[in-house]
Design an enzyme around this catalytic site. Structure first.
Site, PDB file in Angstrom:
ATOM      1  N   GLY A  12       0.992  -1.101   0.203  1.00  0.00           N
ATOM      2  CA  GLY A  12       0.098  -0.026   0.185  1.00  0.00           C
ATOM      3  C   GLY A  12       0.929   1.396  -0.067  1.00  0.00           C
ATOM      4  O   GLY A  12       2.208   1.026   0.148  1.00  0.00           O
ATOM      5  N   ASP A  13       0.310   2.486  -0.147  1.00  0.00           N
ATOM      6  CA  ASP A  13       0.934   3.715  -0.131  1.00  0.00           C
ATOM      7  C   ASP A  13       1.796   3.907  -1.235  1.00  0.00           C
ATOM      8  O   ASP A  13       3.054   4.455  -1.004  1.00  0.00           O
ATOM      9  CB  ASP A  13       1.862   4.167   1.271  1.00  0.00           C
ATOM     10  CG  ASP A  13       0.432   3.780   2.390  1.00  0.00           C
ATOM     11  OD1 ASP A  13      -0.509   4.408   2.232  1.00  0.00           O
ATOM     12  OD2 ASP A  13       1.081   3.077   3.233  1.00  0.00           O
ATOM     13  N   LYS A  16      -0.694   5.536  -5.326  1.00  0.00           N
ATOM     14  CA  LYS A  16      -1.924   5.184  -6.320  1.00  0.00           C
ATOM     15  C   LYS A  16      -2.807   6.403  -6.695  1.00  0.00           C
ATOM     16  O   LYS A  16      -3.384   6.459  -7.727  1.00  0.00           O
ATOM     17  CB  LYS A  16      -3.066   4.150  -5.985  1.00  0.00           C
ATOM     18  CG  LYS A  16      -2.160   2.803  -5.810  1.00  0.00           C
ATOM     19  CD  LYS A  16      -3.154   1.646  -5.429  1.00  0.00           C
ATOM     20  CE  LYS A  16      -3.586   1.971  -3.841  1.00  0.00           C
ATOM     21  NZ  LYS A  16      -2.530   1.495  -2.945  1.00  0.00           N
ATOM     22  N   GLY A  40      -6.268   5.800   2.226  1.00  0.00           N
ATOM     23  CA  GLY A  40      -6.063   7.164   2.079  1.00  0.00           C
ATOM     24  C   GLY A  40      -5.416   7.595   1.004  1.00  0.00           C
ATOM     25  O   GLY A  40      -4.185   7.228   0.544  1.00  0.00           O
ATOM     26  N   HIS A  41      -6.341   8.202  -0.143  1.00  0.00           N
ATOM     27  CA  HIS A  41      -5.780   8.592  -1.429  1.00  0.00           C
ATOM     28  C   HIS A  41      -5.439  10.257  -1.454  1.00  0.00           C
ATOM     29  O   HIS A  41      -6.510  10.820  -1.176  1.00  0.00           O
ATOM     30  CB  HIS A  41      -6.699   8.040  -2.508  1.00  0.00           C
ATOM     31  CG  HIS A  41      -6.555   6.826  -2.765  1.00  0.00           C
ATOM     32  ND1 HIS A  41      -7.324   5.928  -3.497  1.00  0.00           N
ATOM     33  CD2 HIS A  41      -5.557   5.788  -2.103  1.00  0.00           C
ATOM     34  CE1 HIS A  41      -7.190   4.660  -3.286  1.00  0.00           C
ATOM     35  NE2 HIS A  41      -6.133   4.572  -2.402  1.00  0.00           N
ATOM     36  N   THR A 131      -6.236  -0.061  11.007  1.00  0.00           N
ATOM     37  CA  THR A 131      -6.410   1.311  11.042  1.00  0.00           C
ATOM     38  C   THR A 131      -7.412   1.534  12.054  1.00  0.00           C
ATOM     39  O   THR A 131      -8.027   2.827  12.425  1.00  0.00           O
ATOM     40  CB  THR A 131      -6.726   2.046   9.554  1.00  0.00           C
ATOM     41  OG1 THR A 131      -8.060   1.034   9.392  1.00  0.00           O
ATOM     42  CG2 THR A 131      -6.105   1.675   8.752  1.00  0.00           C
ATOM     43  N   GLN A 225      -4.960  -0.123  -0.965  1.00  0.00           N
ATOM     44  CA  GLN A 225      -3.981  -1.029  -0.122  1.00  0.00           C
ATOM     45  C   GLN A 225      -2.965  -1.451  -0.960  1.00  0.00           C
ATOM     46  O   GLN A 225      -2.937  -1.057  -2.310  1.00  0.00           O
ATOM     47  CB  GLN A 225      -4.800  -2.174   0.670  1.00  0.00           C
ATOM     48  CG  GLN A 225      -5.363  -1.510   1.866  1.00  0.00           C
ATOM     49  CD  GLN A 225      -6.908  -1.288   1.673  1.00  0.00           C
ATOM     50  OE1 GLN A 225      -7.626  -1.793   0.926  1.00  0.00           O
ATOM     51  NE2 GLN A 225      -7.252  -0.128   2.171  1.00  0.00           N
ATOM     52  N   THR A 302      -3.839   7.212   9.572  1.00  0.00           N
ATOM     53  CA  THR A 302      -3.748   7.096  11.008  1.00  0.00           C
ATOM     54  C   THR A 302      -2.381   8.065  11.529  1.00  0.00           C
ATOM     55  O   THR A 302      -2.037   8.205  12.530  1.00  0.00           O
ATOM     56  CB  THR A 302      -3.119   5.783  11.252  1.00  0.00           C
ATOM     57  OG1 THR A 302      -1.921   5.310  10.625  1.00  0.00           O
ATOM     58  CG2 THR A 302      -4.163   4.566  11.248  1.00  0.00           C
ATOM     59  N   GLY A 303      -1.600   8.498  10.528  1.00  0.00           N
ATOM     60  CA  GLY A 303      -0.569   9.340  10.808  1.00  0.00           C
ATOM     61  C   GLY A 303       0.846   8.710  11.164  1.00  0.00           C
ATOM     62  O   GLY A 303       1.783   9.406  11.614  1.00  0.00           O
TER      63      GLY A 303
HETATM   64  P1  IMP Z   1      -7.244  -2.913   8.272  1.00  0.00           P
HETATM   65  O1  IMP Z   1      -7.076  -2.656   6.796  1.00  0.00           O
HETATM   66  O2  IMP Z   1      -7.659  -1.502   9.017  1.00  0.00           O
HETATM   67  O3  IMP Z   1      -7.819  -4.048   8.817  1.00  0.00           O
HETATM   68  O4  IMP Z   1      -5.627  -2.871   8.593  1.00  0.00           O
HETATM   69  C1  IMP Z   1      -5.125  -4.117   8.205  1.00  0.00           C
HETATM   70  C2  IMP Z   1      -3.468  -3.798   7.849  1.00  0.00           C
HETATM   71  O5  IMP Z   1      -3.411  -2.930   6.542  1.00  0.00           O
HETATM   72  C3  IMP Z   1      -2.644  -2.900   8.848  1.00  0.00           C
HETATM   73  O6  IMP Z   1      -1.324  -3.151   8.709  1.00  0.00           O
HETATM   74  C4  IMP Z   1      -2.821  -1.450   8.131  1.00  0.00           C
HETATM   75  O7  IMP Z   1      -1.652  -0.691   8.452  1.00  0.00           O
HETATM   76  C5  IMP Z   1      -2.744  -1.707   6.653  1.00  0.00           C
HETATM   77  N1  IMP Z   1      -3.675  -1.014   5.797  1.00  0.00           N
HETATM   78  C6  IMP Z   1      -4.796  -0.824   5.530  1.00  0.00           C
HETATM   79  N2  IMP Z   1      -5.228   0.163   4.686  1.00  0.00           N
HETATM   80  C7  IMP Z   1      -3.959   0.655   4.214  1.00  0.00           C
HETATM   81  C8  IMP Z   1      -3.491   1.468   3.407  1.00  0.00           C
HETATM   82  O8  IMP Z   1      -4.356   2.054   2.779  1.00  0.00           O
HETATM   83  N3  IMP Z   1      -2.358   1.527   2.974  1.00  0.00           N
HETATM   84  C9  IMP Z   1      -1.219   1.145   3.909  1.00  0.00           C
HETATM   85  N4  IMP Z   1      -1.659   0.076   4.593  1.00  0.00           N
HETATM   86  C10 IMP Z   1      -3.015  -0.083   4.801  1.00  0.00           C
END
Ligand code: IMP
Length: 431
Positions: A12-13, A16, A40-41, A131, A225, A302-303
């Site tokens: 992720g990140d 995109k 977060g886009h 998150t 993600q 989440t910062g």
């Molecule tokens: P959840 O999707 O909130 O259940 O988080 C599960 C895992 O996915 C954690 O390690 C988060 O930090 C990661 N995660 C969820 N959404 C993102 C994203 O958009 N970018 C990067 N990591 C993400």
């Protein structure tokens, strides 16, 4: 006319938002097919910054249809707040420009509470680092056949029956975690209040997209993600709760797999990860700090500070294969400017043997040590480069070597957050 799927090919990140925005201009429909407001886009258009979580990136471009597919989990209150914020920035959103699949499961307040309570209760080393937005518990309810879906908002009796079914399960869970039972009537009242705000966008998305496709419209499937967070193929259990890979684009909106013509993988020129879990090339030293500072690597939701490391070609080769990636968009090359030497992971050593992929078993993943190749870096700036001629020779060598190692060509190269700072090699939408 081509339909393009965009997926993150790391954790992720990968950047995109910018690429999706760039492609949105060429598309008629932009559809989200998984994830939720854990994404977060960030889009930068003419100096204006737009931050999106649940809304497809296409909403900021006029004249496009944005779609939230059934593969997404939707927090209705968050969505209404996000729409209000984006409207304040001058973006128009109406039932003509936004559609939500009627079979989309809703994230309710108790999902977030459960997500956070579980993370707090988890022992050190077992926390996922979610998150905290209720994504996992909502997907669990979907599979457990007790989710409340968008269509259920239209009828009071159905809504009550669905809430009762969900609460039978959740109140038992909550008791075990020391949480109060959910206020059933209060929740139904909250849902009835938000219902018209959501129902105005509700539509049979599968049908609308079939019609659009027949009419020769271009569809952009926007993933959130990254593939290494995929529920099946990611570093389980340190993953998100949805399928993130390209195959999900079809089931996440209700369109046949043959409707996808091109899969674009977004790949950062190094590696980052937020939250817990294996990360073979992580750098817990000055070099990692330097990547994080130069790349401004802080989570948009989440910062949290992102963990940083060298490019892992073995992992990206793996995710390219799993998603059937046709070409990659390589982002943030400029963050590597000024490094004397760059390392690329080309495989792992496990118990004295060489592997060219990351094994599935957690204990084996933990014992894998990366095998690196070293390449000379470059001192010149690549920021804002718009053609190959603007790039130093060593930067071109780095990119070309990545292509070889991951067995996939570069279609786009991004050299700054600005949308025009992009080198186009292959247009994914080209016929
Ligand atoms: P959840 O999707 O909130 O259940 O988080 C599960 C895992 O996915 C954690 O390690 C988060 O930090 C990661 N995660 C969820 N959404 C993102 C994203 O958009 N970018 C990067 N990591 C993400």
């Amino acid at each position: 006319m081509a339909n393009v799927v965009v997926v993150g090919a790391q954790w992720g990140d990968e950047g995109k938002g910018k690429i999706v925005d760039w492609l949105s201009e060429r598309a008629d429909v932009i559809a989200r097919f998984q994830g939720g407001h854990n994404a977060g886009h960030t889009l930068v258009i003419d100096g204006q910054v737009y931050k999106l979580n649940a809304l497809p990136s296409g909403v900021v471009r006029g004249g496009k249809l944005s779609v939230i597919g059934n593969g997404v989990v939707l927090d209705p209150w968050h969505l209404v707040g996000e729409i209000a914020k984006i409207r304040e920035q001058g973006v128009e959103i109406s039932a003509e420009t936004l559609m939500i699949a009627e079979n989309t499961p809703l994230i309710l307040p108790f999902h977030g509470e459960l997500d956070r309570a579980r993370e707090e209760a988890a022992a050190t080393g077992t926390k996922i680092g979610t998150t905290g937005r209720g994504i996992g518990p909502c997907y669990e309810d979907k599979v457990g056949r007790r989710a409340i879906r968008v269509a259920d908002l239209a009828d009071r009796a159905t809504l009550e029956a669905r809430v009762d079914r969900a609460l039978t399960h959740h109140n038992a869970l909550r008791a075990g975690l020391g949480l109060e039972p959910v206020d059933r009537d209060g929740l139904i009242a909250q849902l009835e209040e938000i219902a018209p705000e959501i129902l105005q966008y509700a539509a049979p998305v599968w049908k609308v997209l079939t019609e659009k496709r027949k009419a020769g419209k271009r569809i952009l499937f926007e993933g959130a993600q990254g593939s290494l967070l995929d529920i099946d193929f990611g570093t389980y259990p340190f993953v998100t709760s949805s399928n993130v890979i390209a195959g999900q684009a079809a089931t996440g909106v209700g369109i046949g797999p043959g409707s996808v013509d091109y899969v674009l993988g977004i790949v950062k020129a190094y590696t980052t990860r937020v939250g817990a879990g294996p990360f073979p090339t992580e750098l817990e030293d000055e070099t990692g700090e330097r990547l994080g500072t130069r790349g401004r690597e802080f989570g948009t939701v989440t910062g949290r500070k992102r963990r940083c490391g060298w490019f892992d070609a073995a992992l990206v080769r793996q995710t390219c294969a799993i998603s059937g990636i046709n070409g990659i968009a390589l982002t943030k090359l400029d963050v590597l400017d000024g490094f004397e030497t760059l390392k690329i992971c080309v495989g792992y050593e496990l118990d004295g043997e060489r592997l060219d992929y990351l094994p599935t078993a957690s204990d084996q993943q933990a014992r894998c040590t990366p095998i690196y190749e070293e390449m000379p870096g470059w001192s010149e700036s690549t920021e804002g480069a718009r053609s190959w001629a603007d790039l130093p020779a060593n930067a071109i060598k780095y990119v070309r070597h990545i292509e070889e190692l991951i067995d996939c060509p570069v279609a786009l190269l991004s050299t700054s957050p600005e949308r025009d700072d992009t080198i186009l090699v292959t247009d994914p939408f080209a016929d």
